[in-house]
Motif scaffolding. Structure first.
Motif, PDB file in Angstrom:
ATOM      1  N   UNK A  25       0.828  -1.205   0.000  1.00  0.00           N
ATOM      2  CA  UNK A  25       0.000   0.000   0.000  1.00  0.00           C
ATOM      3  C   UNK A  25       0.863   1.257   0.000  1.00  0.00           C
ATOM      4  N   UNK A  26       1.925   1.243   0.782  1.00  0.00           N
ATOM      5  CA  UNK A  26       2.821   2.403   0.818  1.00  0.00           C
ATOM      6  C   UNK A  26       3.469   2.641  -0.549  1.00  0.00           C
ATOM      7  N   UNK A  27       3.948   1.578  -1.180  1.00  0.00           N
ATOM      8  CA  UNK A  27       4.558   1.723  -2.499  1.00  0.00           C
ATOM      9  C   UNK A  27       3.552   2.201  -3.535  1.00  0.00           C
ATOM     10  N   UNK A  28       2.350   1.658  -3.506  1.00  0.00           N
ATOM     11  CA  UNK A  28       1.323   2.059  -4.473  1.00  0.00           C
ATOM     12  C   UNK A  28       0.992   3.537  -4.348  1.00  0.00           C
ATOM     13  N   UNK A  29       0.956   4.041  -3.140  1.00  0.00           N
ATOM     14  CA  UNK A  29       0.561   5.433  -2.943  1.00  0.00           C
ATOM     15  C   UNK A  29       1.715   6.412  -3.165  1.00  0.00           C
ATOM     16  N   UNK A  30       2.961   5.956  -3.068  1.00  0.00           N
ATOM     17  CA  UNK A  30       4.113   6.862  -3.162  1.00  0.00           C
ATOM     18  C   UNK A  30       4.866   6.768  -4.489  1.00  0.00           C
ATOM     19  N   UNK A  31       4.565   5.780  -5.321  1.00  0.00           N
ATOM     20  CA  UNK A  31       5.318   5.579  -6.554  1.00  0.00           C
ATOM     21  C   UNK A  31       4.932   6.600  -7.614  1.00  0.00           C
ATOM     22  N   UNK A  32       5.943   7.150  -8.279  1.00  0.00           N
ATOM     23  CA  UNK A  32       5.725   8.023  -9.426  1.00  0.00           C
ATOM     24  C   UNK A  32       6.125   7.238 -10.662  1.00  0.00           C
ATOM     25  N   UNK A  33       5.243   7.168 -11.628  1.00  0.00           N
ATOM     26  CA  UNK A  33       5.436   6.349 -12.810  1.00  0.00           C
ATOM     27  C   UNK A  33       5.699   7.220 -14.026  1.00  0.00           C
ATOM     28  N   UNK A  34       6.676   6.816 -14.825  1.00  0.00           N
ATOM     29  CA  UNK A  34       6.977   7.531 -16.052  1.00  0.00           C
ATOM     30  C   UNK A  34       7.215   6.521 -17.169  1.00  0.00           C
ATOM     31  N   UNK A  35       6.408   6.599 -18.207  1.00  0.00           N
ATOM     32  CA  UNK A  35       6.584   5.774 -19.396  1.00  0.00           C
ATOM     33  C   UNK A  35       6.700   6.734 -20.567  1.00  0.00           C
ATOM     34  N   UNK A  36       7.822   6.680 -21.245  1.00  0.00           N
ATOM     35  CA  UNK A  36       8.109   7.647 -22.305  1.00  0.00           C
ATOM     36  C   UNK A  36       7.609   7.180 -23.663  1.00  0.00           C
ATOM     37  N   UNK A  37       7.205   8.134 -24.460  1.00  0.00           N
ATOM     38  CA  UNK A  37       6.849   7.845 -25.845  1.00  0.00           C
ATOM     39  C   UNK A  37       8.111   7.543 -26.638  1.00  0.00           C
ATOM     40  N   UNK A  38       7.919   6.872 -27.757  1.00  0.00           N
ATOM     41  CA  UNK A  38       9.011   6.574 -28.677  1.00  0.00           C
ATOM     42  C   UNK A  38       8.643   7.182 -30.024  1.00  0.00           C
ATOM     43  N   UNK A  39       9.524   7.138 -30.999  1.00  0.00           N
ATOM     44  CA  UNK A  39       9.171   7.680 -32.312  1.00  0.00           C
ATOM     45  C   UNK A  39       7.932   7.028 -32.931  1.00  0.00           C
ATOM     46  N   UNK A  40       7.671   5.773 -32.582  1.00  0.00           N
ATOM     47  CA  UNK A  40       6.556   5.052 -33.184  1.00  0.00           C
ATOM     48  C   UNK A  40       5.365   4.835 -32.250  1.00  0.00           C
ATOM     49  N   UNK A  41       5.532   5.197 -30.967  1.00  0.00           N
ATOM     50  CA  UNK A  41       4.464   4.964 -29.994  1.00  0.00           C
ATOM     51  C   UNK A  41       4.304   6.207 -29.124  1.00  0.00           C
ATOM     52  N   UNK A  42       3.122   6.784 -29.124  1.00  0.00           N
ATOM     53  CA  UNK A  42       2.833   7.933 -28.266  1.00  0.00           C
ATOM     54  C   UNK A  42       2.096   7.444 -27.029  1.00  0.00           C
ATOM     55  N   UNK A  43       2.659   7.684 -25.857  1.00  0.00           N
ATOM     56  CA  UNK A  43       2.020   7.302 -24.600  1.00  0.00           C
ATOM     57  C   UNK A  43       0.972   8.358 -24.273  1.00  0.00           C
ATOM     58  N   UNK A  44      -0.281   7.940 -24.160  1.00  0.00           N
ATOM     59  CA  UNK A  44      -1.377   8.863 -23.892  1.00  0.00           C
ATOM     60  C   UNK A  44      -1.696   8.967 -22.404  1.00  0.00           C
ATOM     61  N   UNK A  45      -1.550   7.863 -21.674  1.00  0.00           N
ATOM     62  CA  UNK A  45      -1.898   7.873 -20.259  1.00  0.00           C
ATOM     63  C   UNK A  45      -1.201   6.709 -19.565  1.00  0.00           C
ATOM     64  N   UNK A  46      -0.766   6.902 -18.336  1.00  0.00           N
ATOM     65  CA  UNK A  46      -0.241   5.815 -17.513  1.00  0.00           C
ATOM     66  C   UNK A  46      -0.939   5.846 -16.166  1.00  0.00           C
TER      67      UNK A  46
END
Length: 55
Positions: A25-46
């Motif tokens: 629970x602590x990790x779920x609430x404190x984690x910051x997530x970053x998934x980057x887009x690539x030239x062929x894939x645009x990340x819309x939401x994480x």
């Protein structure tokens, strides 16, 4: 084309919590997530899908 995929993350931890569910629970609430887009894939939401570890 827009679609939804699921990426799994393996996390090895050491904790002072006596209950693993408290650590999760602590990790779920404190984690910051970053998934980057690539030239062929645009990340819309994480989002971290939280595990319901307690009743």
């Amino acid at each position: 084309m827009e679609d939804r995929i699921f990426l799994l993350v393996k996390v090895t931890i050491k904790t002072t919590h006596s209950n693993i569910h408290d650590a999760i629970q602590e990790l779920q609430s404190k984690t910051e997530l970053s998934v980057s887009s690539t030239p062929n894939v645009e990340v819309l939401q994480t989002k971290i899908i939280e595990l319901n570890t307690k009743n």
